[in-house]
Structures are given as structure tokens and as C-alpha cells.
Design a protein around this motif. Structure first.
Motif, PDB file in Angstrom:
ATOM      1  N   LEU A  57      42.668  -4.068 -49.528  1.00  0.00           N
ATOM      2  CA  LEU A  57      43.036  -3.713 -50.904  1.00  0.00           C
ATOM      3  C   LEU A  57      44.044  -4.726 -51.453  1.00  0.00           C
ATOM      4  N   LYS A  58      45.018  -5.099 -50.652  1.00  0.00           N
ATOM      5  CA  LYS A  58      46.008  -6.084 -51.089  1.00  0.00           C
ATOM      6  C   LYS A  58      45.380  -7.460 -51.258  1.00  0.00           C
ATOM      7  N   LEU A  59      44.508  -7.845 -50.329  1.00  0.00           N
ATOM      8  CA  LEU A  59      43.851  -9.149 -50.419  1.00  0.00           C
ATOM      9  C   LEU A  59      42.995  -9.260 -51.677  1.00  0.00           C
ATOM     10  N   GLU A  60      42.275  -8.191 -51.998  1.00  0.00           N
ATOM     11  CA  GLU A  60      41.415  -8.218 -53.191  1.00  0.00           C
ATOM     12  C   GLU A  60      42.241  -8.176 -54.475  1.00  0.00           C
ATOM     13  N   THR A  61      43.414  -7.542 -54.419  1.00  0.00           N
ATOM     14  CA  THR A  61      44.316  -7.565 -55.577  1.00  0.00           C
ATOM     15  C   THR A  61      44.806  -8.990 -55.829  1.00  0.00           C
ATOM     16  N   PHE A  62      45.178  -9.696 -54.751  1.00  0.00           N
ATOM     17  CA  PHE A  62      45.607 -11.093 -54.869  1.00  0.00           C
ATOM     18  C   PHE A  62      44.445 -11.994 -55.278  1.00  0.00           C
ATOM     19  N   ALA A  63      43.228 -11.641 -54.828  1.00  0.00           N
ATOM     20  CA  ALA A  63      42.064 -12.497 -55.067  1.00  0.00           C
ATOM     21  C   ALA A  63      41.791 -12.678 -56.556  1.00  0.00           C
ATOM     22  N   LYS A  64      42.082 -11.661 -57.364  1.00  0.00           N
ATOM     23  CA  LYS A  64      41.836 -11.766 -58.798  1.00  0.00           C
ATOM     24  C   LYS A  64      42.759 -12.807 -59.428  1.00  0.00           C
ATOM     25  N   GLN A  65      43.932 -13.012 -58.820  1.00  0.00           N
ATOM     26  CA  GLN A  65      44.862 -14.027 -59.331  1.00  0.00           C
ATOM     27  C   GLN A  65      44.539 -15.407 -58.755  1.00  0.00           C
ATOM     28  N   ASN A  66      44.191 -15.434 -57.445  1.00  0.00           N
ATOM     29  CA  ASN A  66      44.028 -16.712 -56.753  1.00  0.00           C
ATOM     30  C   ASN A  66      42.581 -17.171 -56.606  1.00  0.00           C
ATOM     31  N   GLN A  67      41.635 -16.345 -57.084  1.00  0.00           N
ATOM     32  CA  GLN A  67      40.206 -16.682 -56.995  1.00  0.00           C
ATOM     33  C   GLN A  67      39.735 -16.843 -55.546  1.00  0.00           C
ATOM     34  N   ASN A  68      40.328 -16.052 -54.630  1.00  0.00           N
ATOM     35  CA  ASN A  68      39.897 -16.104 -53.235  1.00  0.00           C
ATOM     36  C   ASN A  68      38.592 -15.340 -53.049  1.00  0.00           C
ATOM     37  N   ASP A  69      37.834 -15.783 -52.069  1.00  0.00           N
ATOM     38  CA  ASP A  69      36.526 -15.199 -51.781  1.00  0.00           C
ATOM     39  C   ASP A  69      36.633 -14.429 -50.462  1.00  0.00           C
ATOM     40  N   ASN A  70      36.773 -13.096 -50.542  1.00  0.00           N
ATOM     41  CA  ASN A  70      37.035 -12.269 -49.366  1.00  0.00           C
ATOM     42  C   ASN A  70      35.878 -11.322 -49.076  1.00  0.00           C
ATOM     43  N   TYR A  71      35.720 -10.971 -47.791  1.00  0.00           N
ATOM     44  CA  TYR A  71      34.677 -10.029 -47.379  1.00  0.00           C
ATOM     45  C   TYR A  71      35.229  -9.076 -46.315  1.00  0.00           C
ATOM     46  N   PHE A  72      34.656  -7.862 -46.290  1.00  0.00           N
ATOM     47  CA  PHE A  72      34.996  -6.844 -45.290  1.00  0.00           C
ATOM     48  C   PHE A  72      33.703  -6.500 -44.550  1.00  0.00           C
ATOM     49  N   LEU A  73      33.676  -6.705 -43.236  1.00  0.00           N
ATOM     50  CA  LEU A  73      32.462  -6.530 -42.448  1.00  0.00           C
ATOM     51  C   LEU A  73      32.621  -5.407 -41.427  1.00  0.00           C
ATOM     52  N   VAL A  74      31.548  -4.648 -41.250  1.00  0.00           N
ATOM     53  CA  VAL A  74      31.509  -3.651 -40.174  1.00  0.00           C
ATOM     54  C   VAL A  74      30.058  -3.461 -39.756  1.00  0.00           C
ATOM     55  N   ILE A 105      26.501 -13.334 -42.825  1.00  0.00           N
ATOM     56  CA  ILE A 105      26.155 -14.636 -42.235  1.00  0.00           C
ATOM     57  C   ILE A 105      24.959 -15.254 -42.948  1.00  0.00           C
ATOM     58  N   ASN A 106      23.913 -14.473 -43.144  1.00  0.00           N
ATOM     59  CA  ASN A 106      22.715 -15.006 -43.793  1.00  0.00           C
ATOM     60  C   ASN A 106      22.968 -15.358 -45.254  1.00  0.00           C
ATOM     61  N   ARG A 107      23.783 -14.552 -45.945  1.00  0.00           N
ATOM     62  CA  ARG A 107      24.083 -14.826 -47.359  1.00  0.00           C
ATOM     63  C   ARG A 107      24.827 -16.147 -47.506  1.00  0.00           C
ATOM     64  N   LEU A 108      25.880 -16.346 -46.685  1.00  0.00           N
ATOM     65  CA  LEU A 108      26.682 -17.557 -46.851  1.00  0.00           C
ATOM     66  C   LEU A 108      25.954 -18.814 -46.392  1.00  0.00           C
ATOM     67  N   HIS A 109      25.105 -18.682 -45.366  1.00  0.00           N
ATOM     68  CA  HIS A 109      24.278 -19.822 -44.980  1.00  0.00           C
ATOM     69  C   HIS A 109      23.323 -20.191 -46.113  1.00  0.00           C
ATOM     70  N   LYS A 110      22.785 -19.185 -46.784  1.00  0.00           N
ATOM     71  CA  LYS A 110      21.809 -19.420 -47.846  1.00  0.00           C
ATOM     72  C   LYS A 110      22.429 -20.127 -49.043  1.00  0.00           C
ATOM     73  N   ILE A 111      23.644 -19.699 -49.435  1.00  0.00           N
ATOM     74  CA  ILE A 111      24.269 -20.289 -50.618  1.00  0.00           C
ATOM     75  C   ILE A 111      25.134 -21.497 -50.273  1.00  0.00           C
ATOM     76  N   LYS A 114      31.620 -21.040 -47.961  1.00  0.00           N
ATOM     77  CA  LYS A 114      32.465 -20.450 -46.933  1.00  0.00           C
ATOM     78  C   LYS A 114      33.433 -19.463 -47.580  1.00  0.00           C
ATOM     79  N   ALA A 115      33.801 -18.437 -46.847  1.00  0.00           N
ATOM     80  CA  ALA A 115      34.720 -17.413 -47.345  1.00  0.00           C
ATOM     81  C   ALA A 115      36.160 -17.824 -47.080  1.00  0.00           C
ATOM     82  N   ASP A 116      37.061 -17.246 -47.857  1.00  0.00           N
ATOM     83  CA  ASP A 116      38.487 -17.474 -47.606  1.00  0.00           C
ATOM     84  C   ASP A 116      38.978 -16.558 -46.485  1.00  0.00           C
TER      85      ASP A 116
END
Length: 395
Positions: A57-74, A105-111, A114-116
Motif C-alpha cells: 500500500l505504501k509502495l503504490e502510494t509512492f508510485a503515483k509520485q515517482n512513476q514506479n512500476d510495482n507488482y504483488f505476486l502470490v 513473468i510471461n507479461r514482462l518478457h512479452k513487453i 522490468k519492474a521496480d
């Protein structure tokens, strides 16, 4: 049963300190030219997922300011539903950032990007070998995720490894994480799910770590129990245990019965039953809905599996421990791998990669017991198929 992974849950002092450490590690990692990996360890119920949800939640809040590309995997379909549902409650969170590892993995290989920052819950469920059936073509999911990310935050618990194709140990993990990166670990100690004294946690750990049957203090006609505040019982009769569980469910809700994978079950659309004396109940069915199995009131009439309830809280859990757990004639149990019905858990296309294969299989069975026995917040009821275990504890 789901509030434990809601992003606005209060943290303990221990959890708050770990969260702040991870945030600072991540901040430095995003500024560093090196890749960074933070490994958060802890037993089931110590609050690892609580920290991850607040972190993201904190990372995604910062991401809107810093344009970071974040993902949560399970790598757990039932837990993924919860995370995606929770995301809808917070404007900072985006549902499309919560993914299964293979999809990421498949999405980022396709496009070709790399994620932040990538946060991984239940990293012990990541595939440690290729699985073409599930569209994972590379050799190791964690290795691929590290390649595709600048900072990786992962939760790991060796006691929750449940399949050979996702077989992890501390040593195996160390081999995958590159030596030339920023690396840090933290371990959560306090049990936050189970409102149980140390002696009950020790009883479960002694059983699933050392095969040891510790004695209990109180005996009545239906079950053995502890004199502690936590409602811990060992039943002689599975049907009696189930009826007592139903009473608890009617009283306080969120109580379910589960079993080790010692009873036949096939995903063929038909019902498959667990039979123990007068007890007769079907396994859970594949859950196609967006509502998790544990949230559905009608599932009090089914038996949950390790794949259904791993990662979830219940008020009460009743656990049927099946034929693969056998009394050895002393104060210990032994594992009969041949009686474990979940042979899918033992499928491994690179058996030479796992030393002491039979020991690894026994560890998977013991891990599944440990996970099931630690679901209950207020109480845990247990039934052993091998009646000699009950008789040993009674003596």
C-alpha cells in the motif's frame, strides 16, 4: 478470517520495525545500481502477509509520485482473490498489479520491460522447475523474478513447502539468490494468529518437526485436551469432532474442517468423500467463484484441503490426520509415504536435483500437517486415523 491481510490492520512493535526496515531497504535499492532482495522469514501465523500488504500500500502510494512500476505476486489462487478484492477498497491499489508469478513473468518478457519493486507472498510456493502445463517455460520462478525486477521483497517459510516442483529449503534459496546483490533478511518470531500458549505451539512443532507425541493434561470421554485457555482437543471420534465444530461455527462462525491429503480426490466434477467411522463428508470442489472457499457459509458441509486454507485464518479448525501418519509403537509417529493420496505433490521432473527424495516427501507431508494445525485463532480440534495414536496419548 480475511482481516489479517487487510492493509489497515494494526501492527505490533516487532512488525512495525520490520516494515520500516523493508521500506528503507527498498528506498536505497531503487537508488542503487545493484539488484536488491529482502527475505522475510517466519512461521505460519507470525504476520508476514500483514507486513506485505501494508508495505505494498505504501509502495503504490509512492508510485503515483515517482512513476514506479510495482507488482504483488502470490502463487495461490484463493489468496490472490483476497488481495484483488482488498485492492478495490483502496484507491492507491490497482487490481492488475496483483498477479500469479507465471502471469507476471510471461507479461514482462512479452513487453520487454522490468519492474521496480516486486513483492512475493508465500515465496515457498514458487515453482523451482519448469512447468509447461502451467505455461512456465523457464527453470526457476524466483530466479526469473529477480532478473525482471530491481527490488524483490519475498516471504519465505520452509515449513510450508508442499510440492516437489516447488521444493525449497534455506540452502536451495541461497543458491538461487545471486551473490553480487544487496541482500538482507528478517525473521518474525511472535505467533499472531493462534491465541495459544507456548505449550500448544510446541505440541504442534514437536509433532511436525520431531515426530514426537507430547502428553496432554485433561481427559474426558470424548477427547483429550489441554488445560490452557486455547481450545485444543484430540478426538477419538471424527463425527463427534465435526459436530462440536459445527456448534462452534453456529456460535462464533468462521470454523471449518480440513484434512491431510490421505483420502482420494480427483478434479473430475464429482464428489469424493472422506470416511472415518460414522463421519462421511465430501472434499471441497474446485472454486470457480471470486469468493474464497473459506468465506462461503455452505463450506461447513465440506472438507477443506491444504490448498484451500493455506494462508487463511479460521476461528476454529478441525483437522483429520489420515492414514499416512502412523503410530510407531513408542511416543512417536512415523510417515508412510505410500498412503499419501496427493501424488501430484510428489511429481518432479528433475528428481536428481533433490537430495534424499524420500525424506523430502516425508517433509512435505509433515509441512501440510503443520499448516493445517495452525489455522485456528481460538481453537484446534484434531482426529488421527490411526487410533493407536489416541490411545498412546490417553495413556
Amino acid at each position: 478470517m480475511l482481516t489479517s491481510i487487510f492493509p489497515n490492520k494494526d501492527l505490533t512493535d516487532e512488525q512495525e520495525q520490520v516494515l520500516n526496515d523493508i521500506l528503507e531497504f527498498t528506498r536505497q535499492g531503487l537508488q542503487s545500481k545493484q539488484k536488491s532482495v529482502f527475505q522475510l522469514n517466519g512461521d505460519a501465523g507470525t504476520g508476514k502477509s500483514v507486513i506485505l500488504t501494508q508495505l505494498f500500500l505504501k509502495l503504490e502510494t509512492f508510485a503515483k509520485q515517482n512513476q514506479n512500476d510495482n507488482y504483488f505476486l502470490v502463487n495461490h489462487p484463493e489468496l490472490l482473490k483476497v488481495y484483488q478484492e482488498n485492492a478495490g477498497e483502496f484507491p492507491q491499489l490497482r487490481k492488475n498489479r496483483f498477479l500469479r508469478p507465471t502471469s507476471f513473468i510471461n507479461r514482462l518478457h512479452k513487453i520487454g520491460k522490468k519492474a521496480d519493486v516486486v513483492v512475493i507472498d508465500e515465496a515457498h510456493l514458487l515453482l523451482s522447475e519448469s512447468d509447461h502445463y502451467n505455461n512456465f517455460m523457464q527453470q526457476n520462478q524466483l530466479e526469473e523474478i529477480i532478473k525482471l525486477s530491481k527490488v524483490v521483497i519475498l516471504v519465505f517459510d520452509a515449513r510450508q513447502v508442499l510440492k516437489l516442483k516447488s521444493f525449497w529449503s534455506d540452502q536451495r534459496l541461497a543458491q538461487v539468490i545471486p551473490k553480487n546483490i544487496r541482500f538482507k533478511t528478517a525473521t518474525l518470531k511472535a505467533q499472531m494468529r493462534m491465541q495459544a500458549p507456548v505449550k500448544i505451539i510446541k505440541w504442534i512443532d514437536d509433532l511436525t518437526d520431531d515426530l514426537q507425541l507430547d502428553k496432554l493434561n485433561q481427559i474426558n470421554s470424548d477427547y483429550l485436551s489441554s488445560d490452557a485457555d486455547y481450545d485444543f482437543r484430540i478426538y477419538k471420534d471424527a463425527e463427534k469432532m465435526y459436530q462440536d465444530l459445527r456448534a462452534k461455527n453456529n456460535e462464533i462462525g468462521e470454523s471449518r474442517i480440513v484434512a491431510t491429503a490421505d483420502y482420494p480426490s480427483t478434479l473430475d466434477g464429482k464428489k469424493h468423500y472422506v470416511n472415518e467411522g460414522k463421519f462421511h463428508l465430501p472434499w471441497d470442489q474446485y472454486n470457480y467463484s471470486k469468493v474464497t472457499w473459506a468465506q462461503k457459509p455452505e463450506t461447513i458441509n465440506e472438507i477443506g484441503s491444504i490448498y484451500t486454507v493455506q494462508g487463511f485464518d479460521l476461528n476454529y479448525v478441525a483437522v483429520i490426520i489420515g492414514p499416512s501418519i502412523v503410530h510407531d509403537g513408542t511416543d512417536k509417529i512415523r510417515i508412510d509415504v505410500s498412503k499419501y493420496e496427493d501424488q501430484e505433490a510428489f511429481k518432479n521432473r528433475h528428481e536428481n536435483d533433490i537430495e534424499k527424495l524420500e525424506e523430502a516427501k516425508r517433509r512435505i507431508i509433515l509441512n501440510s500437517m503443520n499448516v493445517l494445525l495452525k489455522r485456528g485463532i481460538k481453537g484446534c480440534f484434531v482426529y488421527f486415523h490411526d487410533q493407536q495414536i489416541f490411545q498412546n496419548l490417553k495413556r
